[in-house]
Write an enzyme that holds these catalytic residues in place. Sequence first.
Site, PDB file in Angstrom:
ATOM      1  N   CYS A  85      43.698  54.528  39.270  1.00 48.75           N
ATOM      2  CA  CYS A  85      44.913  54.073  38.575  1.00 48.75           C
ATOM      3  C   CYS A  85      44.875  54.477  37.099  1.00 48.75           C
ATOM      4  O   CYS A  85      45.250  53.697  36.218  1.00 48.75           O
ATOM      5  CB  CYS A  85      45.093  52.560  38.715  1.00 48.75           C
ATOM      6  SG  CYS A  85      45.394  52.023  40.400  1.00 48.75           S
ATOM      7  N   ASP A 144      44.264  44.351  27.419  1.00 50.19           N
ATOM      8  CA  ASP A 144      43.953  44.303  28.844  1.00 50.19           C
ATOM      9  C   ASP A 144      42.457  44.024  28.957  1.00 50.19           C
ATOM     10  O   ASP A 144      41.629  44.894  28.713  1.00 50.19           O
ATOM     11  CB  ASP A 144      44.326  45.644  29.488  1.00 50.19           C
ATOM     12  CG  ASP A 144      43.871  45.756  30.940  1.00 50.19           C
ATOM     13  OD1 ASP A 144      43.184  44.842  31.437  1.00 50.19           O
ATOM     14  OD2 ASP A 144      44.194  46.770  31.577  1.00 50.19           O
ATOM     15  N   LYS A 159      38.196  40.057  39.275  1.00 47.49           N
ATOM     16  CA  LYS A 159      37.227  40.890  38.565  1.00 47.49           C
ATOM     17  C   LYS A 159      36.064  40.055  38.016  1.00 47.49           C
ATOM     18  O   LYS A 159      34.991  40.590  37.741  1.00 47.49           O
ATOM     19  CB  LYS A 159      37.893  41.604  37.382  1.00 47.49           C
ATOM     20  CG  LYS A 159      39.166  42.358  37.691  1.00 47.49           C
ATOM     21  CD  LYS A 159      38.923  43.671  38.353  1.00 47.49           C
ATOM     22  CE  LYS A 159      40.214  44.481  38.391  1.00 47.49           C
ATOM     23  NZ  LYS A 159      40.080  45.726  39.141  1.00 47.49           N
ATOM     24  N   GLN A 178      38.537  44.474  32.647  1.00 50.14           N
ATOM     25  CA  GLN A 178      37.191  45.014  32.826  1.00 50.14           C
ATOM     26  C   GLN A 178      36.190  44.462  31.819  1.00 50.14           C
ATOM     27  O   GLN A 178      34.987  44.721  31.934  1.00 50.14           O
ATOM     28  CB  GLN A 178      37.235  46.542  32.717  1.00 50.14           C
ATOM     29  CG  GLN A 178      38.073  47.221  33.775  1.00 50.14           C
ATOM     30  CD  GLN A 178      37.500  47.077  35.171  1.00 50.14           C
ATOM     31  OE1 GLN A 178      36.284  46.998  35.357  1.00 50.14           O
ATOM     32  NE2 GLN A 178      38.367  47.057  36.169  1.00 50.14           N
ATOM     33  N   HIS A 214      44.679  51.792  32.236  1.00 41.90           N
ATOM     34  CA  HIS A 214      45.058  51.606  33.630  1.00 41.90           C
ATOM     35  C   HIS A 214      46.578  51.715  33.711  1.00 41.90           C
ATOM     36  O   HIS A 214      47.287  51.409  32.759  1.00 41.90           O
ATOM     37  CB  HIS A 214      44.588  50.218  34.081  1.00 41.90           C
ATOM     38  CG  HIS A 214      44.700  49.947  35.542  1.00 41.90           C
ATOM     39  ND1 HIS A 214      45.897  49.651  36.145  1.00 41.90           N
ATOM     40  CD2 HIS A 214      43.758  49.888  36.519  1.00 41.90           C
ATOM     41  CE1 HIS A 214      45.698  49.422  37.436  1.00 41.90           C
ATOM     42  NE2 HIS A 214      44.414  49.569  37.691  1.00 41.90           N
TER      43      HIS A 214
END
Length: 417
Positions: free
Chosen positions: A375, A211, A237, A214, A134
């Site tokens: 993104c 990260d 999220k 997700q 991202h």
Amino acid sequence: MSDLSVAKTAPTSGFDVAAVRQDFPILSQQVNGKPLVYLDNGASAQKPQAVLDAMDRYYREMHSNVHRGAHTLGDRATTAFEGARETVRGFLNAESTRQIIWTRGTTEAINLVANGLAPRLKAGDEILVSYMEHHANIVPWQMVAERTGAKVVPVQVTPDGELDLDSFNSLLGDRTRVLAITHVSNVLGTINPVAPLIEQAKALGVITVLDGAQAVPHFQPDVQALGCDFYAFSSHKVFGPTGIGVLYGKEQLLEEMPPYQGGGEMIERVSFERTTWNTLPYKFEAGTPAIAEAVGLGAAIDYLNGFDRQAMEAAENALLTRANELLETVPGMSLIGTAKRKVPVLSFKIDGLHPSDIGTLLDQQGIAIRTGHHCAMPLMDFYGVPGTARASFAFYNTLEEVDQLFTGLQKIQRLFA
């Protein structure tokens, strides 16, 4: 007439999706005269009633600023706020709440880390990212590299959407100072094999940043087992409110890093001669925090903890399996990202159709998806597409909704055939 004649995947036993859906008030509405089919969970997931109630209760019964308030409401707010931090600590299996920093989201968390690590970087140093990142895990590192003379180096991905391990092995080396990589791709759904990558990086003294935005909606990470130095995710999220996120960090690194912002709360003592910093985690939490949002995130995690996570993951895998079974029912449809291990995310294109047209026409049928570059422009460039349509599923989605998506796509395809 739609053709969904392939054998239907049986619902997973032990997970009652109909009962789960009752916990999410927004899912019961109609959009454009059709029952809402919400398949934009990768952008922002919906909120259960437990989260809405927790935030409402905070504002009705305990709203006050946290820490140092010499009154009952202050004590209540502080207890709820710090209780949510403990909930997050347990969710990530961090060793201490000192390692749990509240941020505005994954983006701010990565910016915090990038700026905090800048004093360690110099010309010739390398920051390893990947083509599937991202923008939030690319741009902050580019900004820091420009200031320090370091270089951002991208790891390739394979055509099926997996991290290219040959590329990774060739790029990880003596100049690598930071490995910043996504746990799960927001475009491809790919679950990266982060544990062995971290192990390789740590053997060279490389600082590792994950990260997890997700990943956390689909499975529960264990930061101690992973061995990463930093892990970031966003509340919205993972079925919590917007405006708050989490940064986990190894305590020694957090102690060594300078504060990201200055102001109230993050100080120990201020004078015009010298200012000293507060202890962790408050050193990185300048100003009045997002108190209600922290309470809401804690409630979201408590809600998730009430489920059999294996059954939940199996239910999501059934959605992905059903979607993969139906791919051939839409002529001209092709999937971007076919990794062996992935969460239920479908990024796709249909010959002759622009992704934004697909999204608009599905919305007319009550089906919400996301379109564009997500993104992730470097990844779009890699695949030679300007963007994709993306359907991203959560545990409250049903097999019938998968069918509705493909019925909707068939209708659209016939319009332009």
